[in-house]
Design a protein around this motif. Sequence first.
Motif, PDB file in Angstrom:
ATOM      1  N   MET A   1       1.018  -1.155  -0.031  1.00  0.00           N
ATOM      2  CA  MET A   1      -0.089  -0.037  -0.050  1.00  0.00           C
ATOM      3  C   MET A   1       0.722   1.228  -0.169  1.00  0.00           C
ATOM      4  O   MET A   1       1.720   1.304   0.725  1.00  0.00           O
ATOM      5  CB  MET A   1      -0.884  -0.041   1.331  1.00  0.00           C
ATOM      6  CG  MET A   1      -2.399  -0.549   1.210  1.00  0.00           C
ATOM      7  SD  MET A   1      -3.104  -0.646   2.553  1.00  0.00           S
ATOM      8  CE  MET A   1      -2.188  -1.766   3.713  1.00  0.00           C
ATOM      9  N   GLU A   2       0.555   2.238  -0.826  1.00  0.00           N
ATOM     10  CA  GLU A   2       1.408   3.450  -0.910  1.00  0.00           C
ATOM     11  C   GLU A   2       0.867   4.410  -0.003  1.00  0.00           C
ATOM     12  O   GLU A   2      -0.236   4.706   0.196  1.00  0.00           O
ATOM     13  CB  GLU A   2       1.084   4.048  -2.286  1.00  0.00           C
ATOM     14  CG  GLU A   2       2.212   4.806  -2.650  1.00  0.00           C
ATOM     15  CD  GLU A   2       2.203   5.567  -4.131  1.00  0.00           C
ATOM     16  OE1 GLU A   2       2.288   6.675  -4.410  1.00  0.00           O
ATOM     17  OE2 GLU A   2       1.757   4.680  -4.983  1.00  0.00           O
ATOM     18  N   SER A   3       1.638   4.860   0.841  1.00  0.00           N
ATOM     19  CA  SER A   3       1.366   5.961   2.075  1.00  0.00           C
ATOM     20  C   SER A   3       0.768   6.958   1.423  1.00  0.00           C
ATOM     21  O   SER A   3      -0.297   7.498   2.138  1.00  0.00           O
ATOM     22  CB  SER A   3       2.679   6.202   2.601  1.00  0.00           C
ATOM     23  OG  SER A   3       3.137   4.865   3.535  1.00  0.00           O
ATOM     24  N   LYS A   4       1.243   7.655   0.382  1.00  0.00           N
ATOM     25  CA  LYS A   4       0.573   8.813  -0.195  1.00  0.00           C
ATOM     26  C   LYS A   4      -0.899   8.650  -0.238  1.00  0.00           C
ATOM     27  O   LYS A   4      -1.807   9.532  -0.178  1.00  0.00           O
ATOM     28  CB  LYS A   4       1.339   9.367  -1.142  1.00  0.00           C
ATOM     29  CG  LYS A   4       0.831  10.728  -1.558  1.00  0.00           C
ATOM     30  CD  LYS A   4       1.705  11.086  -2.924  1.00  0.00           C
ATOM     31  CE  LYS A   4       1.119  12.598  -3.405  1.00  0.00           C
ATOM     32  NZ  LYS A   4       2.131  12.922  -4.453  1.00  0.00           N
ATOM     33  N   TYR A   5      -1.076   7.547  -1.023  1.00  0.00           N
ATOM     34  CA  TYR A   5      -2.602   7.135  -1.412  1.00  0.00           C
ATOM     35  C   TYR A   5      -3.481   7.106  -0.118  1.00  0.00           C
ATOM     36  O   TYR A   5      -4.693   7.326  -0.104  1.00  0.00           O
ATOM     37  CB  TYR A   5      -2.419   5.803  -2.215  1.00  0.00           C
ATOM     38  CG  TYR A   5      -3.814   5.370  -2.574  1.00  0.00           C
ATOM     39  CD1 TYR A   5      -4.893   6.114  -3.653  1.00  0.00           C
ATOM     40  CD2 TYR A   5      -4.352   4.184  -2.296  1.00  0.00           C
ATOM     41  CE1 TYR A   5      -6.075   5.629  -3.623  1.00  0.00           C
ATOM     42  CE2 TYR A   5      -5.520   3.477  -2.426  1.00  0.00           C
ATOM     43  CZ  TYR A   5      -6.490   4.430  -3.358  1.00  0.00           C
ATOM     44  OH  TYR A   5      -7.738   3.804  -3.404  1.00  0.00           O
ATOM     45  N   MET A   6      -2.908   6.402   1.008  1.00  0.00           N
ATOM     46  CA  MET A   6      -3.544   6.133   2.096  1.00  0.00           C
ATOM     47  C   MET A   6      -4.032   7.353   2.752  1.00  0.00           C
ATOM     48  O   MET A   6      -4.960   7.523   3.381  1.00  0.00           O
ATOM     49  CB  MET A   6      -2.727   5.021   2.987  1.00  0.00           C
ATOM     50  CG  MET A   6      -2.641   3.633   2.763  1.00  0.00           C
ATOM     51  SD  MET A   6      -4.197   2.859   2.642  1.00  0.00           S
ATOM     52  CE  MET A   6      -4.494   2.511   0.919  1.00  0.00           C
ATOM     53  N   TYR A   7      -2.810   8.224   2.943  1.00  0.00           N
ATOM     54  CA  TYR A   7      -3.098   9.559   3.541  1.00  0.00           C
ATOM     55  C   TYR A   7      -4.316  10.246   2.722  1.00  0.00           C
ATOM     56  O   TYR A   7      -5.094  10.981   3.315  1.00  0.00           O
ATOM     57  CB  TYR A   7      -1.795  10.332   3.571  1.00  0.00           C
ATOM     58  CG  TYR A   7      -0.770   9.787   4.259  1.00  0.00           C
ATOM     59  CD1 TYR A   7      -1.238   9.495   5.702  1.00  0.00           C
ATOM     60  CD2 TYR A   7       0.326   9.615   4.325  1.00  0.00           C
ATOM     61  CE1 TYR A   7      -0.516   8.686   6.546  1.00  0.00           C
ATOM     62  CE2 TYR A   7       1.375   8.931   4.827  1.00  0.00           C
ATOM     63  CZ  TYR A   7       0.968   8.733   6.099  1.00  0.00           C
ATOM     64  OH  TYR A   7       2.036   8.199   7.327  1.00  0.00           O
ATOM     65  N   GLN A   8      -4.234  10.337   1.493  1.00  0.00           N
ATOM     66  CA  GLN A   8      -5.159  10.840   0.701  1.00  0.00           C
ATOM     67  C   GLN A   8      -6.839  10.294   0.933  1.00  0.00           C
ATOM     68  O   GLN A   8      -7.663  11.154   1.123  1.00  0.00           O
ATOM     69  CB  GLN A   8      -5.176  10.763  -0.860  1.00  0.00           C
ATOM     70  CG  GLN A   8      -4.233  11.589  -1.348  1.00  0.00           C
ATOM     71  CD  GLN A   8      -3.603  11.220  -2.856  1.00  0.00           C
ATOM     72  OE1 GLN A   8      -4.091  10.298  -3.423  1.00  0.00           O
ATOM     73  NE2 GLN A   8      -2.874  12.128  -3.525  1.00  0.00           N
ATOM     74  N   LEU A   9      -6.749   8.959   1.030  1.00  0.00           N
ATOM     75  CA  LEU A   9      -8.151   8.291   1.432  1.00  0.00           C
ATOM     76  C   LEU A   9      -8.386   8.744   2.646  1.00  0.00           C
ATOM     77  O   LEU A   9      -9.573   8.966   3.160  1.00  0.00           O
ATOM     78  CB  LEU A   9      -8.060   6.925   1.276  1.00  0.00           C
ATOM     79  CG  LEU A   9      -8.005   6.209  -0.252  1.00  0.00           C
ATOM     80  CD1 LEU A   9      -7.839   4.826   0.155  1.00  0.00           C
ATOM     81  CD2 LEU A   9      -9.112   6.789  -0.990  1.00  0.00           C
ATOM     82  N   LEU A  10      -7.494   8.826   3.693  1.00  0.00           N
ATOM     83  CA  LEU A  10      -7.751   9.298   5.074  1.00  0.00           C
ATOM     84  C   LEU A  10      -8.288  10.669   5.369  1.00  0.00           C
ATOM     85  O   LEU A  10      -9.400  10.827   5.957  1.00  0.00           O
ATOM     86  CB  LEU A  10      -6.541   9.108   6.066  1.00  0.00           C
ATOM     87  CG  LEU A  10      -6.238   7.743   6.539  1.00  0.00           C
ATOM     88  CD1 LEU A  10      -4.604   7.715   7.167  1.00  0.00           C
ATOM     89  CD2 LEU A  10      -7.209   7.274   7.525  1.00  0.00           C
ATOM     90  N   GLN A  11      -7.870  11.635   4.409  1.00  0.00           N
ATOM     91  CA  GLN A  11      -8.364  12.943   4.255  1.00  0.00           C
ATOM     92  C   GLN A  11      -9.580  12.866   3.777  1.00  0.00           C
ATOM     93  O   GLN A  11     -10.457  13.710   4.254  1.00  0.00           O
ATOM     94  CB  GLN A  11      -7.528  13.672   3.507  1.00  0.00           C
ATOM     95  CG  GLN A  11      -7.586  15.270   3.798  1.00  0.00           C
ATOM     96  CD  GLN A  11      -7.597  15.792   5.204  1.00  0.00           C
ATOM     97  OE1 GLN A  11      -6.748  15.813   5.875  1.00  0.00           O
ATOM     98  NE2 GLN A  11      -8.789  16.170   5.588  1.00  0.00           N
ATOM     99  N   GLN A  12      -9.842  12.365   2.743  1.00  0.00           N
ATOM    100  CA  GLN A  12     -11.176  12.112   2.141  1.00  0.00           C
ATOM    101  C   GLN A  12     -12.168  11.437   3.324  1.00  0.00           C
ATOM    102  O   GLN A  12     -13.435  11.823   3.311  1.00  0.00           O
ATOM    103  CB  GLN A  12     -11.317  11.417   1.045  1.00  0.00           C
ATOM    104  CG  GLN A  12     -10.617  11.994  -0.357  1.00  0.00           C
ATOM    105  CD  GLN A  12     -10.205  11.108  -1.430  1.00  0.00           C
ATOM    106  OE1 GLN A  12     -10.506   9.958  -1.340  1.00  0.00           O
ATOM    107  NE2 GLN A  12      -9.569  11.459  -2.410  1.00  0.00           N
ATOM    108  N   MET A  13     -11.795  10.677   4.096  1.00  0.00           N
ATOM    109  CA  MET A  13     -12.563   9.989   5.026  1.00  0.00           C
ATOM    110  C   MET A  13     -12.870  10.836   6.076  1.00  0.00           C
ATOM    111  O   MET A  13     -14.195  11.073   6.451  1.00  0.00           O
ATOM    112  CB  MET A  13     -12.155   8.830   5.624  1.00  0.00           C
ATOM    113  CG  MET A  13     -12.084   7.592   4.432  1.00  0.00           C
ATOM    114  SD  MET A  13     -10.755   6.201   4.943  1.00  0.00           S
ATOM    115  CE  MET A  13     -11.525   5.713   6.672  1.00  0.00           C
TER     116      MET A  13
END
Length: 196
Positions: A1-13
């Motif tokens: 899992m790419e951290s940047k992608y996870m952080y983007q998803l977290l922000q959207q959540m």
Amino acid sequence: MESKYMYQLLQQMIDGDQHAFQKMYEATYQDVYRTVCFLVDHQQDREDVMNEIYMQMWTSLANYDISRPFQFWLHGLVIRQVQRFRVKRWRRCRIFERIRIFSREEHHWDKPTVMTEGIDQEISQAIQSLTDKQRAVIILRFFHDYTLEEIASLLNIPLGTVKSRYHAALQALRKHVGNLPLERMETINAYGTQNP
């Protein structure tokens, strides 16, 4: 899992995007489920714990510290929910113990493929033979490659306790599978680093 992608998803959540939550679930489900399978014995209990983990993820987003690695935060959620489940289960068993609602069942090695894929069956069974506390340390160390210090932080216990459980678990594993050569432990570690 790419951290940047996870952080983007977290922000959207955090902004209330339920579609982002679904993507986060799909991206993390296999890794989380593998860990839960090793820490919780019965299928129905695993499903309950999984539901609690993702419900807790959604409700505790505001507490996520973006300076800490996402996987570390996620595994912290997993460990806390497994511990809560064990406390609830213990209480339930104590309440109903006298009227024998719960009968003891012989343990069967019927783990789903997602858990045992890429891991030696003998090692899988040896891990299941550990105590719950030892198993948690071994899973976090070899499957998720955390240091003993990080494990102490995740489990919220002293480093000395982690070291003690870790060494006791290794001794128990060696007894169960013979000498447990280094390359077999590397098999465990390699399994833990595969992409889900």
